[in-house]
Design a protein around this motif. Structure first.
Motif, short mmCIF file in Angstrom:
data_model
loop_
_atom_site.label_atom_id
_atom_site.label_comp_id
_atom_site.label_asym_id
_atom_site.label_seq_id
_atom_site.Cartn_x
_atom_site.Cartn_y
_atom_site.Cartn_z
N UNK A 1 0.83 -1.21 0.00
CA UNK A 1 0.00 0.00 0.00
C UNK A 1 0.86 1.26 0.00
N UNK A 2 0.37 2.31 -0.62
CA UNK A 2 1.03 3.60 -0.52
C UNK A 2 0.96 4.03 0.95
N UNK A 3 2.09 4.41 1.57
CA UNK A 3 2.02 4.87 2.97
C UNK A 3 0.92 5.92 3.13
N UNK A 4 0.14 5.79 4.19
CA UNK A 4 -1.07 6.61 4.31
C UNK A 4 -0.77 8.10 4.27
N UNK A 5 0.36 8.52 4.81
CA UNK A 5 0.64 9.96 4.80
C UNK A 5 0.91 10.46 3.38
N UNK A 6 1.43 9.56 2.50
CA UNK A 6 1.61 9.94 1.10
C UNK A 6 0.29 9.84 0.35
N UNK A 7 -0.52 8.81 0.66
CA UNK A 7 -1.82 8.67 0.01
C UNK A 7 -2.70 9.88 0.31
N UNK A 8 -2.65 10.36 1.55
CA UNK A 8 -3.47 11.52 1.91
C UNK A 8 -2.96 12.80 1.26
N UNK A 9 -1.69 12.77 0.83
CA UNK A 9 -1.12 13.92 0.13
C UNK A 9 -1.35 13.83 -1.38
N UNK A 10 -2.04 12.75 -1.81
CA UNK A 10 -2.40 12.63 -3.22
C UNK A 10 -1.52 11.72 -4.05
N UNK A 11 -0.57 11.02 -3.43
CA UNK A 11 0.30 10.10 -4.18
C UNK A 11 -0.51 8.86 -4.55
N UNK A 12 -0.55 8.54 -5.85
CA UNK A 12 -1.33 7.41 -6.34
C UNK A 12 -0.48 6.20 -6.67
N UNK A 13 0.81 6.40 -6.94
CA UNK A 13 1.67 5.28 -7.33
C UNK A 13 3.10 5.61 -6.95
N UNK A 14 3.88 4.59 -6.70
CA UNK A 14 5.32 4.70 -6.49
C UNK A 14 5.92 3.33 -6.74
N UNK A 15 7.22 3.26 -6.95
CA UNK A 15 7.86 1.99 -7.25
C UNK A 15 7.91 1.13 -5.99
N UNK A 16 7.50 -0.12 -6.16
CA UNK A 16 7.51 -1.08 -5.07
C UNK A 16 8.13 -2.37 -5.58
N UNK A 17 9.01 -2.99 -4.81
CA UNK A 17 9.67 -4.22 -5.24
C UNK A 17 9.63 -5.24 -4.11
N UNK A 18 9.54 -6.53 -4.50
CA UNK A 18 9.50 -7.59 -3.50
C UNK A 18 9.71 -8.94 -4.16
N UNK A 19 9.84 -9.97 -3.33
CA UNK A 19 9.88 -11.35 -3.80
C UNK A 19 8.50 -12.00 -3.70
N UNK A 20 7.48 -11.19 -3.43
CA UNK A 20 6.11 -11.67 -3.33
C UNK A 20 5.44 -11.69 -4.71
N UNK A 21 4.17 -12.08 -4.72
CA UNK A 21 3.32 -11.97 -5.90
C UNK A 21 2.40 -10.76 -5.74
N UNK A 22 1.65 -10.49 -6.78
CA UNK A 22 0.62 -9.44 -6.74
C UNK A 22 -0.65 -10.03 -7.31
N UNK A 23 -1.77 -9.67 -6.75
CA UNK A 23 -3.04 -10.11 -7.32
C UNK A 23 -3.13 -9.69 -8.78
N UNK A 24 -3.71 -10.56 -9.58
CA UNK A 24 -3.92 -10.21 -10.98
C UNK A 24 -4.89 -9.07 -11.16
N UNK A 25 -5.62 -8.73 -10.11
CA UNK A 25 -6.57 -7.63 -10.17
C UNK A 25 -5.94 -6.29 -9.78
N UNK A 26 -4.66 -6.31 -9.40
CA UNK A 26 -3.99 -5.11 -8.89
C UNK A 26 -3.28 -4.35 -10.01
N UNK A 27 -2.79 -3.18 -9.68
CA UNK A 27 -2.13 -2.31 -10.65
C UNK A 27 -1.08 -1.49 -9.91
N UNK A 28 -0.18 -0.88 -10.67
CA UNK A 28 0.86 -0.05 -10.08
C UNK A 28 2.23 -0.41 -10.62
#
Length: 569
Positions: A453-480
């Motif tokens: 998730x976008x950190x809430x303090x950035x989300x409340x400031x209007x940030x909609x996307x940022x680069x995120x990396x991991x060894x996890x998966x992402x739901x096929x319904x997600x975006x970013x």
């Protein structure tokens, strides 16, 4: 008759006396109220996976009944049997852990029980891949039937579909744009019918891939779960299974190097789920088929996105079905496909596509020369942060973030992420790169946690996307703008394990690279001090941890994968 036998005589229980085994089996079969006439017919297994912990499979009893009706009409004897059911949101730690277990269940029950062909019925995310993995290993003639997608709901004049819209509204809730009352209203309107998610998520992507592989009947992937034609498709699937029993075509004749490449092309054109790469790799791996990252990128760069559905576009699966479905997309890709691939009907893909095309809604399924995007939706990344590779869904990402360098903000695991992501004192800016460790197959069972998730303090400031990396998966319904499936994972001692807060990371989509901008000697020094976590002590968790492969190998168990065949790319 083969040594294995056919019909009720196939694979007799071993008492040391075949005649006694046959006599006893027929006696027990007759105790079920089946006539001797029916007992002489080809036997069609119907593998079902209903559960009250699986909303996607709520209508499976009706589907099984329709399949049985088709089997009987075609002169076979239907025999339904259960397997494990994987309801995506009802399993802990994640359904991905149990995909391989379900595949073993499917394989062993197909092999152990007397059936001349089998229909496997599934829909929810990990179910279809598990069934195809097991069926491919079992080697018995098989045909897949999917449960079909949900219909959309309504909220304040707009359509809603699980689960892309659930993520969109949850983002609004986290940003303070909607209140508790509205998010509860949305909760009750996202998933209003039986079926799989209403967008081109993992379940829908795998349904389409199954049709493209040729192991499901043409035109059956996208029929909504509640549409009467879904039951007709089930009946026709039962009839086709009897034909398979009489003129056997086994999975290794259908799932080939060429048909897998076709499936990857379709995946790219759909803008489909990143999970499909892991699942299709695992299915292919059961038959010794391997598509290299380089070949994957070639296919992606050659194949445009043609389907305008969420999460990449605007439509829903009910629109895709009405627009022409998988067949319409395959016709647009025809010049890129291997057309001599065999299908469960005993015909080739060429013969299917030679049939007259129906009407196509070009608002949903674009023509090849007027695509949604000129290049495919998914690519493989490499670099010193991902020596074994990583996956990036460029179709669902923000283009302005394709060529960036940023400061790492590191979370050591899922608990750390949950504890700190919304901490108002978190040191994070919009141009930083969020890094999640220990969420791969060994670290946490590879959950769909890559959609940090976008950190809430950035989300409340209007940030909609940022680069995120991991060894996890992402739901096929997600975006970013999200880099996933980093291999080797942190829990296996990959370079991701030693990333620290403040390290610089560079993402280049044009170069297909993900790099940790730390001196190689320092990386080696950090890795030399890395200590693995202890393994689970018992049960399936211990077997899984001891045997699971990394994402580029499909996260299958090492003892279930076949040796590569000579046609590998």
């Amino acid at each position: 008759m083969t040594n294995e036998g056919q019909g009720l005589d196939r694979g007799l229980t071993n008492y040391g006396d075949r005649d006694f085994a046959r006599y006893l089996r027929r006696s027990m079969a007759r105790s079920m109220g089946v006539s001797t006439e029916l007992l002489e017919r080809p036997i069609i297994g119907i593998a079902t996976s209903p559960s009250q912990f699986n909303n996607c499979h709520r209508y499976m009893p009706q589907l099984a009944e329709a399949v049985a009706r088709g089997v009987l009409a075609a002169g076979g004897l239907p025999r339904e049997f259960p397997t494990i059911s994987l309801g995506e949101v009802f399993l802990n730690p994640t359904s991905m852990v149990f995909r391989n277990l379900m595949s073993m269940d499917v394989e062993e029950m197909i092999r152990a029980q007397p059936m001349d062909a089998v229909v496997v019925i599934g829909g929810c995310d990990k179910t279809v891949p598990a069934q195809l993995m097991g069926a491919a290993s079992a080697g018995r003639p098989v045909i897949q039937l999917v449960t079909g997608p949900m219909m959309t709901g309504r909220h304040k004049g707009e359509r809603l579909g699980a689960c892309t819209d659930c993520r969109r509204f949850w983002g609004k809730f986290r940003a303070g744009e909607i209140d508790d009352e509205e998010i509860q209203q949305v909760e009750g309107r996202l998933a209003t019918t039986a079926g799989t998610c209403a967008v081109m998520g993992t379940a829908s992507t795998m349904a389409c891939i199954t049709e493209a592989l040729g192991i499901a009947l043409p035109g059956t992937a996208a029929i909504p779960a509640v549409d009467s034609q879904r039951l007709v498709a089930a009946e026709e699937t039962g009839k086709a299974a009897v034909r398979l029993a009489r003129s056997p075509i086994t999975p290794n004749q259908i799932i080939t190097q060429e048909s897998v490449e076709n499936a990857f092309r379709l995946l790219m054109s759909l803008g489909g789920s990143t999970n499909a790469i892991v699942h299709l790799t695992a299915i292919a791996g059961r038959l010794g088929i391997r598509i290299s990252p380089e070949r994957l990128n070639e296919i992606s760069d050659e194949t445009p996105v043609l389907v305008d559905l969420k999460p990449v576009g605007e439509g829903y699966m009910e629109d895709f079905h009405a627009a022409g479905g998988v067949g319409a997309v395959l016709r647009e890709l025809r010049h890129l496909l291997h057309l001599d691939c065999l299908t469960v009907e005993g015909t080739t893909l060429r013969e299917r596509l030679d049939c007259p095309a129906g009407w196509v809604d070009r608002k949903v399924i674009r023509a090849f020369d007027t695509p949604v995007s000129k290049i495919g939706g998914l690519i493989s990344l490499s670099g010193n942060l991902a020596p074994g590779g990583a996956i990036f869904k460029r179709a669902a990402a923000t283009p302005s973030l394709f060529e960036v360098e940023g400061r790492a903000v590191v979370f050591e695991g899922l608990e750390d992420l949950a504890a700190r992501i919304d901490d108002p004192t978190l040191d994070v800016n919009a141009d930083d790169i969020l890094v999640l460790k220990n969420a791969g197959p060994l670290g946490a069972g590879m959950p769909e946690a890559g959609y940090l998730p976008i950190p809430s303090k950035l989300a409340r400031a209007g940030v909609k996307d940022m680069v995120r990396i991991s060894d996890a998966r992402m739901s096929g319904t997600a975006y970013g703008t999200i880099v996933l499936h980093i291999a080797p994972e942190a829990a296996a001692g990959g370079p991701l394990a030693i990333v620290r807060n403040g390290d610089r990371i560079r993402l280049s989509v044009s170069e297909k690279r993900i790099e940790l901008l730390v001196d190689e000697a320092e990386i080696a020094r950090r890795l030399s001090n890395w200590v693995p976590r202890p393994s689970p002590e018992r049960g399936y968790a211990r077997l899984y941890h001891r045997s699971v492969l990394q994402a580029p190998d499909g996260c299958d168990l090492d003892f279930l994968v076949s040796a590569p065949n000579n046609s590998n790319v």
